[in-house]
Design a protein around this motif. Structure first.
Motif, short mmCIF file in Angstrom:
data_model
loop_
_atom_site.label_atom_id
_atom_site.label_comp_id
_atom_site.label_asym_id
_atom_site.label_seq_id
_atom_site.Cartn_x
_atom_site.Cartn_y
_atom_site.Cartn_z
N ALA A 11 0.82 -1.22 0.00
CA ALA A 11 0.00 0.00 0.00
C ALA A 11 0.86 1.26 0.00
O ALA A 11 0.33 2.38 0.04
CB ALA A 11 -0.92 -0.01 1.22
N ALA A 43 -7.02 -2.06 7.34
CA ALA A 43 -7.80 -1.68 6.14
C ALA A 43 -7.83 -0.15 6.02
O ALA A 43 -7.67 0.41 4.91
CB ALA A 43 -9.21 -2.25 6.25
N ALA A 44 -8.02 0.54 7.13
CA ALA A 44 -8.07 2.00 7.09
C ALA A 44 -6.71 2.57 6.69
O ALA A 44 -6.62 3.54 5.92
CB ALA A 44 -8.48 2.54 8.46
N ARG A 45 -5.64 1.95 7.18
CA ARG A 45 -4.28 2.43 6.83
C ARG A 45 -4.02 2.21 5.34
O ARG A 45 -3.49 3.10 4.66
CB ARG A 45 -3.24 1.68 7.69
CG ARG A 45 -1.82 2.11 7.43
CD ARG A 45 -1.55 3.52 7.92
NE ARG A 45 -0.27 4.01 7.48
CZ ARG A 45 -0.08 5.04 6.66
NH1 ARG A 45 -1.12 5.72 6.18
NH2 ARG A 45 1.13 5.43 6.33
N VAL A 46 -4.41 1.04 4.84
CA VAL A 46 -4.23 0.74 3.42
C VAL A 46 -5.05 1.71 2.56
O VAL A 46 -4.65 2.10 1.47
CB VAL A 46 -4.62 -0.75 3.14
CG1 VAL A 46 -4.77 -1.02 1.65
CG2 VAL A 46 -3.57 -1.67 3.76
N ASP A 47 -6.15 2.17 3.12
CA ASP A 47 -7.00 3.16 2.45
C ASP A 47 -6.40 4.56 2.47
O ASP A 47 -6.96 5.49 1.89
CB ASP A 47 -8.34 3.25 3.20
CG ASP A 47 -9.46 2.68 2.38
OD1 ASP A 47 -9.17 2.09 1.33
OD2 ASP A 47 -10.62 2.85 2.81
N GLY A 48 -5.30 4.75 3.23
CA GLY A 48 -4.60 6.03 3.20
C GLY A 48 -4.77 6.90 4.42
O GLY A 48 -4.27 8.03 4.46
#
Ligand SMILES: C[S@@+](CC[C@H](N)C(=O)[O-])C[C@H]1O[C@@H](n2cnc3c(N)ncnc32)[C@H](O)[C@@H]1O
Length: 313
Positions: A11, A43-48
């Motif tokens: 990511a 998931a939130a981190r991968v979302d940026g």
């Protein structure tokens, strides 16, 4: 853990191992990791979303500072400013102590400093965000045994709430450390901290003006047009007002420099961060305001900071 690191790396997280460790820590209590919580965080981190907003803290100068979503995340490079501000506050406190107790300083320095009581170091943090910079400077002074009076202000009420909580925690910690070390030759200092919401120096109490030992201000200094080139964590998740320094990035810094001479005591210091390209113009503005400029850089931190010192006479 390996899978988690690989996911974060894919990511675009540069420090994937560190981030994985921090996310696991955030999802773990009493040695039990909540897998659903960990998955939500990853998931939130991968979302940026910024790591610091997800876990609720950022590290600066060896301490964790609470940072709420929507508040500017303190940057590691600010350690240059913290280090230098604390060193200057300590040497000013030593000069005031020496001048006040023994009249030890010559000429103008003696006149300007020896009238001062060797009371708490008076520290102001403008554009304080979550309060980490002023707090970190205060923490260094407290550890060296100095009492500190800290005033921190920001225009954003969410940031001020965050700063209030961080500084209240630091004051409580200093109080506990003092109680625990009361029998030491040099017990830790006491912290009195106030936070304010408002434009730059406007909310500061009248009594602070002309008495400030050290004024730190990490004001927004990104030129408006360059904001679009910042990493998404910053441009999408930090407030525009925390980044935007106007056409040349110096719009707010100039205002900070203009008010500094009225806030600082003789010999007091203003410390600000800038971009490398802004140094010439900012130094010119410091000189025009009657402050003596010093340029500081730290290549390891990728940091540039400026000091403006108020003359002694
Ligand atoms: C670059 S951030 C720095 C925050 C904090 N000092 C740090 O380093 O973590 C700039 C901060 O300036 C605040 N700010 C912007 N304009 C301001 C103004 N006119 N008066 C007071 N604060 C302002 C923003 O809300 C933001 O918190």
């Amino acid at each position: 853990m390996e899978q988690l690191v690989a996911r974060l790396r894919a990511a675009g997280c540069v420090f994937a191992e560190d981030e994985a460790r921090i996310l696991v820590e955030a999802a773990t209590s009493d040695d039990v990791t909540d897998d659903a919580r960990l998955e939500a965080l990853v998931a939130a981190r991968v979302d940026g979303l910024p790591l610091e907003h997800l876990v609720g803290w950022a590290e600066l100068d060896g301490r964790r500072w609470g940072v709420a979503p929507g508040v500017f995340v303190p940057r590691q490079r600010s350690e240059l400013l913290v280090r230098e501000a604390a060193a200057r506050a300590l040497s000013l406190a030593a000069a005031v102590g020496a001048g006040a107790s023994a009249g030890a300083l010559p000429g103008a320095a003696s006149e300007a400093l020896s009238g001062a009581e060797a009371g708490p170091v008076l520290l102001v943090d403008l554009c304080c965000g979550c309060g980490a910079l002023g707090g970190a400077v205060a923490a260094r002074l407290l550890a060296a045994g100095h009492d500190v009076e800290l005033h921190a202000a920001d225009v954003d009420p969410v940031a001020v709430t965050c700063a209030h909580e961080n500084l209240e925690a630091l004051a409580a910690e200093a109080f506990a450390a003092r109680a625990a070390g009361a029998d030491r030759a040099q017990p830790p200092g006491r912290l009195s901290a106030q936070t304010y919401t408002g434009d730059l120096g406007a909310p500061l109490p009248a009594e602070a003006w002309g008495r400030v030992d050290v004024l730190v201000a990490n004001a927004p200094y990104v030129p408006t047009e360059a904001i679009g080139m910042m990493p998404p964590e910053a441009r999408e998740h930090e407030p525009h007002a925390a980044l935007d320094g106007g056409d040349d990035g110096l719009a707010i810094l100039r205002r900070v420099i203009d008010l500094a001479p009225a806030l600082l005591r003789p010999g007091g210091h203003l410390l600000v961060e800038t971009g490398e390209a802004q140094v010439g113009a900012a130094v010119g503005h410091l000189e025009a305001a009657g402050l003596v400029p010093t340029v500081l850089t730290d290549d390891d931190l990728g940091a540039t900071a400026l000091v403006g010192t108020a003359p002694l006479t």
